[in-house]
Design an enzyme around this catalytic site. Structure first.
Site: not given
Length: 216
Positions: A44-45
């Protein structure tokens, strides 16, 4: 959710100047136990994936970037628009005499949602999928074994959907993304809380989130 911060990022870029993604780094691991080695993880991020590895003794550095795509020299804008096939990832340089690849895998699993195939936490889409990128056969075997062990533990009733893929060119992200948790503490804290990342990780892992396998 990171789109909410684009205005803030635009203002920061206006102040410090726009910086393009760096030259790609080759997916190669240094030879010899006395030399640093490299691992690549997507969870993810990338802002949120740097701190867990930075806190691990034996990790020299983490670099946010883009990998797994087909378009050279991707930028944050083109990757976010889904035009390049890349995912946000972190490149971890570490001392294998102080921390093992198995320990890095433990940190990775406990900082992702391995049940989510279409993104991570509030960030949806293939750009944010979870992937372990292996750089050699040893890493591939280690990643596959760790995934099988997690499946065999029956911790989760749902299937583990995190991918294991061969590493391709890794492109460092723009400068303002690097060490974002440290250099933009307010924005990072707001984003992480708004994204519900920690709440989901606690629900998935509980106390195990903070455990790391002993070095073999």
């Amino acid at each position: 959710m990171k789109d909410v911060l684009r205005f803030t990022l635009a203002m920061v870029m206006a102040l410090v100047g726009s910086v393009h993604a760096g030259t790609p780094t080759e997916p190669a691991v240094s030879v010899g136990p006395e030399r640093p080695e490299t691992a690549i993880f997507a969870g993810g991020c990338f802002w949120c994936m740097e701190p867990p590895f930075d806190a691990l003794p034996g990790v020299h550095s983490t670099t946010s970037g883009y990998t797994g795509g087909t378009v050279p020299n991707p930028t944050y804008e083109t990757v976010s628009e889904g035009k390049t096939g890349h995912v946000e990832a972190v490149q971890v340089v570490y001392d294998p005499t102080r921390v093992s690849y198995a320990q890095l895998l433990d940190v990775f699993w406990r900082n992702v949602d391995p049940l989510s195939a279409d993104g991570q936490f509030c960030d949806r889409g293939p750009t944010y999928r979870s992937v372990i990128f292996y750089l050699n056969d040893e890493q591939r075997r280690g990643a596959e074994e760790s995934k099988r062990a997690l499946e065999a533990s029956r911790r989760f009733p749902q299937p583990i959907v995190t991918q294991i893929s061969a590493a391709t060119a890794f492109y460092p992200a723009e400068a303002y993304h690097q060490d974002y948790a440290r250099t933009h503490r307010f924005q990072y804290t707001f984003y992480r809380a708004s994204c519900g990342r920690d709440a989901r990780l606690r629900a998935l892992w509980g106390d195990a989130r903070d455990s790391v396998r002993s070095k073999p």
